[in-house]
Design a protein around this motif. Structure first.
Motif, short mmCIF file in Angstrom:
data_model
loop_
_atom_site.label_atom_id
_atom_site.label_comp_id
_atom_site.label_asym_id
_atom_site.label_seq_id
_atom_site.Cartn_x
_atom_site.Cartn_y
_atom_site.Cartn_z
N TYR A 711 45.10 -24.52 49.14
CA TYR A 711 44.88 -25.28 50.14
C TYR A 711 45.90 -26.41 50.04
O TYR A 711 45.62 -27.40 51.11
CB TYR A 711 43.58 -25.86 50.47
CG TYR A 711 42.57 -24.35 50.85
CD1 TYR A 711 42.54 -23.76 51.90
CD2 TYR A 711 41.79 -24.09 49.75
CE1 TYR A 711 42.01 -22.64 52.27
CE2 TYR A 711 40.91 -22.69 50.11
CZ TYR A 711 41.01 -22.28 51.11
OH TYR A 711 40.36 -21.14 51.53
N ASP A 735 44.10 -32.57 44.81
CA ASP A 735 45.45 -32.13 45.21
C ASP A 735 46.02 -32.94 46.36
O ASP A 735 45.19 -33.94 47.02
CB ASP A 735 45.11 -30.76 45.70
CG ASP A 735 44.22 -30.30 46.92
OD1 ASP A 735 44.24 -31.11 48.04
OD2 ASP A 735 42.92 -29.66 46.78
N ARG A 754 33.88 -20.95 55.79
CA ARG A 754 35.39 -21.29 55.70
C ARG A 754 35.70 -22.13 56.93
O ARG A 754 35.18 -21.95 57.94
CB ARG A 754 35.83 -20.02 55.79
CG ARG A 754 35.33 -18.77 54.85
CD ARG A 754 36.56 -17.93 54.56
NE ARG A 754 37.72 -18.51 53.90
CZ ARG A 754 39.09 -18.13 54.00
NH1 ARG A 754 39.63 -17.41 55.00
NH2 ARG A 754 39.94 -18.83 53.25
N LEU A 770 32.99 -21.77 46.55
CA LEU A 770 32.35 -23.20 46.38
C LEU A 770 30.79 -22.95 46.28
O LEU A 770 30.20 -23.71 45.78
CB LEU A 770 32.65 -24.04 47.54
CG LEU A 770 34.12 -24.55 47.37
CD1 LEU A 770 34.26 -25.49 48.72
CD2 LEU A 770 34.22 -25.43 46.15
P1 ADP Z 1 37.32 -19.56 50.11
O1 ADP Z 1 38.38 -20.34 49.50
O2 ADP Z 1 37.11 -18.11 49.51
O3 ADP Z 1 37.45 -19.34 51.62
P2 ADP Z 1 35.66 -21.40 49.09
O4 ADP Z 1 34.08 -21.27 49.01
O5 ADP Z 1 36.15 -21.75 47.94
O6 ADP Z 1 36.05 -20.25 49.83
O7 ADP Z 1 35.93 -22.47 49.95
C1 ADP Z 1 35.12 -22.62 51.27
C2 ADP Z 1 36.40 -23.38 51.99
O8 ADP Z 1 36.36 -24.87 51.97
C3 ADP Z 1 37.63 -22.90 52.17
O9 ADP Z 1 37.69 -22.11 53.42
C4 ADP Z 1 38.36 -24.01 52.61
O10 ADP Z 1 38.62 -24.01 54.15
C5 ADP Z 1 37.80 -25.14 52.15
N1 ADP Z 1 38.38 -25.66 50.97
C6 ADP Z 1 38.12 -25.63 49.67
N2 ADP Z 1 38.87 -26.18 48.77
C7 ADP Z 1 39.51 -26.72 49.41
C8 ADP Z 1 40.67 -27.87 49.15
N3 ADP Z 1 41.14 -28.02 47.97
N4 ADP Z 1 41.49 -28.28 50.18
C9 ADP Z 1 41.10 -28.00 51.38
N5 ADP Z 1 40.14 -27.21 51.83
C10 ADP Z 1 39.27 -26.61 50.85
#
Ligand code: ADP
Length: 809
Positions: A711, A735, A754, A770
Motif C-alpha cells: 500500500y 510506511d 478492504r 489484518l
Molecule cells: P488485504 O491486504 O488482503 O486486503 P488486510 O486485512 O491485510 O487485507 O488489509 C485490509 C485493508 O487494510 C486493506 O485492503 C487496505 O485497504 C488496508 N491496509 C492495510 N495495510 C495498509 C497500509 N500499510 N497502508 C494503507 N492501507 C492499508
C-alpha cells in the motif's frame, strides 16, 4: 356611766382613785358625757383626757386595740401606743390648744398589736371635748381601720396591672422570661419573686426568673419545689431570715421572713412550674394575702398558658398556611383545575384554569347544568350519573371519571380526568362536593402513541424472532419471554434464574467465557455495561444445540453498582452452521490446493537447478518468476487455511521464549529476497525476550511488512522498530504510503474488510491478513492498532505482554 358592754364594765370596775384621774364622780361633766356617748356607740371610738391623755375606748375599738386590750384602758396615750406617740402627739396638742378638730384619712401606722409589727391604716378624727364654758378637757377620737381596704386596693391594682400586661406573650418561653419583671414594681407586697420551670421529662426545675433575690440567695432557701408540684397546693416556707444571707429587708422587721410556693397550672391540671413569692413581714398572712398571691400565680400561669397557646395556634396557622401554599403550589405545578359545587344552590365555582377550559371568563359564575353543557354529548350522560352516584351518601362520596370537554372558543376536544369527593353531615345530607380536573389530552396522546409503539415493537420483535431477558439485580430475579425460553429448550412458564437455568443451559465450552463477559458487563468502568456475545446452548428439555447471539445493556445506580440487565437474544444456529460449513469448505479446498502447489514448487526448484547447470539464463529468470508467483499463491492459500482453522477453533499457540528483535531481523532478511522495490530496515531496537508462538508472531510481522509494501507503491522505505514499553514489547511497521482514512481505521481488523478506493482497486487481497493478525495478537493477550494520515503514511503497531499469560477467549 351605764351600759357600754365589756368596756363599760371594765371602767366601772376599776378603782380610779388610785390613778391620777381620781374619783369618776369628780371628772368633768363634759368628759363623763363624752365617755357615755363613746361607750354606747357601736362605732369604734376612743377618747383621751387628763394631763397625759389617758385613753378610754368602747367595745367596738377592741379590734383596733388587739392584744393591748384590756391593758391599755385608762393608760396615758404615750404608754398605750408608744410606737406612734411621737408622730401623733402634735395633733393632740393642737386639738387641745386650738379647739379645732383634725381629720386623718388612711394614715399609715406600724403597730404591734397581734404579736408582730403590722402595717395598719386608719381613717380617724381628733375632736375637742369642751365644757359649757368652752374649755377643752379632752380629745374625742372616732376611728375606722382601713388596713384591709388599703392593702386590698393595692393588691387589686397589682392584679389589674398583671392582667393588662401579662396577656400578650407569644410563646411559653416568653412568659417564663418576662412575667416576673412586672412584679419587681410591687416590691412592697411581694418583696421577692421567683419562677421555676419544671421539666417533667427530666424531672428538673430551672430558675427562669428572679426579682428581689440574687440567684445565689434563691438557691439558699431550699424551696419545696417537687412537694408543691406533687401536692398541687401552695406551701408556706418560714424561717427564711436564717437561710437567705444578706437579704435586704428594707423597712420590714427582720424577724419571721416567709415565702409562699404556689404551683403554676396550665389548663385543667397540668403543672409546669412553681411561683415563689416572698411575704412582707409587716402584712398579716391571712387568707386574703394567700388568695392574692394565688391570683398572681394564676395570672402568671394563665399568661404563660396564653403564650403556649399562641405559639401552638401560630404553629397551627403556619402549618395550615404552609399546607395551603403547598396545595396551591401542587395545583399549579400539576396544572390542575379545581372545582367546587354548592349542593344547595347548584352553583359551580372553579379556578381560572378550569374556567378557561370550559371557555368561561375568570369572573363567570355558572350552575351545574351550564357546566355540563361543556362536556361532549357522548360523555355527558356518564358524567351526570357519576356525579349523582358520588352525591349519594351510600356511595362513599368518591368521584372519578374521564371525559372530553369542548368550548366554543377552542373546538378541539380536551380530555380531562375529574377527581372529587362529596362530604356529608350527620344526617347523611351532602354538604360539599369539590375536586380537581386534570388535562390528560397529552397523556392520552402519549399513551396512544406508546401503545402503538409497543405494538410495533412487539410485531417487529416477533418478526425478527427476538427473545428478551430482564434481570433485576437488586431483587435477584430474572424474566425470560417465551422465545428466550425456547432458545434454552424450556417450555414451562415457571420462574427461571441465572444460576439454575442460564449458566447450566450454556454449552460447556462457552460457560466460562460467557460468565467472564457478563461479570465484565457488570463492571461499569470496564465495559460501560455493554454486552454483545455469541454462545451455544444445549436445550434442557430437548437436548438440542443452538447458536445464540445476545445483545444487552447493564444499568447502574449512582454508585455505579449494577441494578438491571436487559437485552435480547436471537437464534443464529443456521447462520453459524452455514459458516462452519463454509469454513470447512475453505479449509478443505485450501488443503487440497496446497498439495499440488507444493509439488509444483518442487518441480520448479528442480528445473531451476538444472537450468543453472546448463547456464540457461532465460529459463532461470522465468523459473524465478514462477517460484515467486507460487510463493504468493501459497501465502494466499495459507491465509485461508489459517482463517478456517481460526474460525473452527483449531488454532493453538506453541509458546517458546525468543527475542522479538531477532525474529524481526530474520523476517526482514527473508523479505528482502522477494521485495526489490522498497528498502526494509530495522531501527535500533531493544532486546526483548517474550514467551509466544514464534511462527504466528512471525506471520503477523510478515503480513504487516507486505501490506506496507503493497500500500505504498511510491514509497521507498519500510521502517520497523521494537521497543520495550513498561511490561510490553511494542513492534511498529511504518510506511510512506497512501495512508488510511479515519472511518476505515477501526474496521481494518474486521474479517474481509478492504478499503474501497481508486488507489486500492488494483491491489489484490481478501481482507483477511489484518483480521488474522489481530486474532493472533489478541490470543496472546496483546493489542494491535494503527496510526495513519491520509496520503502521508501509516504505522501499524502491536504490543505483547512480556510476562505472557494466555488469555481466555
Ligand atoms: P488485504 O491486504 O488482503 O486486503 P488486510 O486485512 O491485510 O487485507 O488489509 C485490509 C485493508 O487494510 C486493506 O485492503 C487496505 O485497504 C488496508 N491496509 C492495510 N495495510 C495498509 C497500509 N500499510 N497502508 C494503507 N492501507 C492499508
Amino acid at each position: 356611766m351605764k351600759g357600754g358592754g365589756e368596756a363599760g364594765a371594765q371602767i366601772r370596775a376599776r378603782n380610779w382613785e388610785e390613778t391620777p384621774l381620781g374619783n369618776p364622780a369628780n371628772w368633768p361633766s363634759c368628759i363623763r358625757l363624752s365617755l357615755s356617748l363613746c361607750l354606747n356607740s357601736s362605732f369604734p371610738i376612743s377618747m383621751y383626757w387628763g394631763a397625759d391623755y389617758h385613753v378610754f375606748y368602747n367595745d367596738a375599738y377592741k379590734d383596733i386595740a388587739g392584744d393591748r386590750h384590756p391593758g391599755i384602758m385608762g393608760k396615758p396615750r404615750k404608754e398605750a401606743w408608744p410606737e406612734t406617740w411621737q408622730e401623733i402627739q402634735p395633733q393632740f396638742d393642737a386639738v387641745m390648744s386650738t379647739g379645732n378638730s383634725i381629720r386623718n384619712k388612711d394614715k399609715r401606722f406600724l403597730i404591734h398589736r397581734f404579736g408582730f409589727i403590722e402595717e395598719c391604716y386608719f381613717d380617724f378624727t381628733l375632736s375637742p371635748i369642751a365644757d359649757e364654758d368652752g374649755n377643752i378637757c379632752g380629745v374625742f377620737n372616732a376611728v375606722m381601720e382601713t388596713t384591709y381596704q388599703i392593702i386590698n386596693e393595692r393588691r387589686n391594682h397589682i392584679l389589674q396591672q398583671l392582667n393588662l400586661q401579662l396577656h400578650n406573650f407569644q410563646t411559653g418561653e416568653h412568659g417564663y422570661s418576662e412575667a416576673i419583671s412586672l412584679l419587681q414594681r410591687f416590691k412592697h407586697d411581694i418583696p421577692f419573686s421567683l419562677l421555676y420551670k419544671y421539666d417533667a421529662l427530666t424531672d428538673t426545675f430551672t430558675l427562669t426568673q428572679y426579682a428581689g433575690l440574687t440567684i445565689e440567695q434563691a438557691g439558699q432557701a431550699g424551696w419545696p419545689l417537687k412537694e408543691t408540684i406533687v401536692s398541687g397546693v401552695h406551701a408556706v416556707v418560714g424561717g427564711l431570715e436564717a437561710k437567705i444571707r444578706h437579704f435586704d429587708f428594707g423597712d420590714m422587721p427582720v424577724a419571721g421572713l416567709q415565702a409562699i410556693a404556689i404551683p403554676l397550672k396550665y389548663g385543667e391540671d397540668s403543672t409546669t412550674g412553681v411561683f415563689i413569692a416572698g411575704l412582707n413581714t409587716l402584712i398579716r398572712l391571712d387568707d386574703s394575702y394567700k388568695q392574692f398571691l394565688e391570683s398572681v400565680a394564676f395570672q402568671i400561669g394563665a399568661s404563660i398558658n396564653n403564650g403556649v397557646n399562641f405559639e401552638k395556634e401560630k404553629l397551627r396557622t403556619d402549618q395550615i398556611k404552609y399546607s395551603e401554599d403547598q396545595l396551591q403550589f401542587a395545583i399549579d405545578a400539576a396544572g390542575l383545575g379545581t372545582w367546587d359545587l354548592d349542593p344547595f344552590t347548584n352553583r359551580f365555582t372553579g379556578n381560572n384554569r378550569l374556567k378557561s377550559w370550559f371557555g368561561l371568563q375568570p369572573d363567570a359564575e355558572i350552575d351545574l347544568s351550564q357546566a355540563l353543557n361543556g362536556i361532549i354529548d357522548t360523555d355527558r350522560p356518564l358524567v351526570v350519573s357519576a356525579i349523582q352516584e358520588a352525591m349519594t351518601f351510600g356511595s362513599g362520596g368518591n368521584y372519578q371519571i374521564e371525559y372530553a370537554i369542548v368550548n366554543p372558543l377552542d373546538p378541539t376536544p380536551r380530555m380531562v380526568r375529574a377527581k372529587g369527593k362529596a362530604l356529608f353531615d350527620n344526617e347523611q345530607q351532602i354538604t360539599r362536593f369539590s375536586g380537581t380536573l386534570q388535562d390528560i389530552t397529552a397523556e392520552r396522546k402519549t399513551l396512544d402513541a406508546l401503545e402503538r409503539a409497543y405494538e410495533q415493537a412487539r410485531l417487529s420483535k416477533e418478526a425478527a424472532q427476538l427473545g428478551t431477558f430482564d434481570m433485576d439485580l437488586i431483587k435477584g430475579t430474572m424474566e425470560w419471554d417465551e422465545r428466550c425460553r425456547l432458545l434454552f429448550g424450556i417450555s414451562h412458564h415457571n420462574k427461571v434464574s441465572y444460576e439454575a437455568d442460564f449458566l447450566p443451559g450454556l454449552h460447556i465450552l462457552d460457560r466460562e467465557r460467557i460468565s467472564t463477559i457478563i461479570n465484565k458487563a457488570f463492571d461499569k468502568a470496564e465495559s460501560n455495561g455493554d454486552y454483545d456475545v455469541e454462545y451455544r446452548t444445549v436445550g434442557v428439555e430437548d437436548n438440542q444445540l443452538r447458536w445464540v447471539r445476545a445483545k444487552g445493556k447493564v444499568f447502574f445506580d449512582e454508585q455505579d453498582e449494577p441494578i438491571r440487565f436487559v437485552g435480547s437474544v436471537l437464534e443464529i444456529t443456521n447462520e453459524k452452521l452455514n459458516e462452519i460449513r463454509k469454513n470447512d469448505f475453505i479449509g478443505m479446498v485450501s488443503h487440497e490446493l496446497k498439495t499440488p502447489l507444493t509439488s509444483l514448487k518442487a518441480y520448479v526448484q528442480v528445473l531451476n537447478a538444472r537450468s543453472r547447470k546448463e547456464g540457461n539464463s532465460f529459463a532461470i529468470s522465468s523459473l524465478n518468476k514462477v517460484e515467486l508467483q507460487i510463493n504468493k499463491m501459497s501465502a494466499l492459500i495459507n491465509g485461508f487455511l489459517n482463517l478456517s482453522r481460526l474460525e473452527s477453533g483449531k488454532i493453538h499457540l506453541n509458546r517458546l521464549d525468543f527475542r522479538v528483535d531477532d525474529l524481526i531481523s530474520e523476517i526482514i532478511e527473508e523479505s528482502t529476497l522477494v521485495v526489490s522495490t522498497h528498502q526494509i530496515k530495522l531501527l535500533p531496537s531493544d532486546a526483548v525476550v517474550i514467551n509466544a508462538d514464534r511462527d504466528k508472531i512471525g506471520q503477523v510481522i510478515t503480513n504487516l511488512i507486505s501490506n506496507a509494501v503493497k500500500y505504498s507503491p511510491r514509497g521507498e522505505v519500510v521502517e520497523l522498530a521494537c521497543k520495550q514499553v513498561e511490561d510490553t514489547v511494542q513492534v511498529s511497521v511504518r510506511d510512506d504510503g497512501m495512508g488510511i482514512r479515519l472511518q476505515d481505521r477501526d474496521k481494518l481488523f474486521e474479517r474481509f474488510y478492504r478499503v474501497e478506493s481508486a488507489h486500492t482497486e488494483n491491489i489484490s487481497g481478501f481482507g483477511i491478513g489484518l483480521y488474522l493478525s489481530a486474532e493472533i495478537i489478541k490470543r496472546h493477550g496483546g493489542e494491535i492498532w494503527v496510526e495513519s494520515e491520509k496520503g502521508v503514511g501509516s504505522t501499524f503497531y502491536f504490543s505483547l505482554p512480556v510476562q505472557f499469560t494466555e488469555r481466555s477467549i
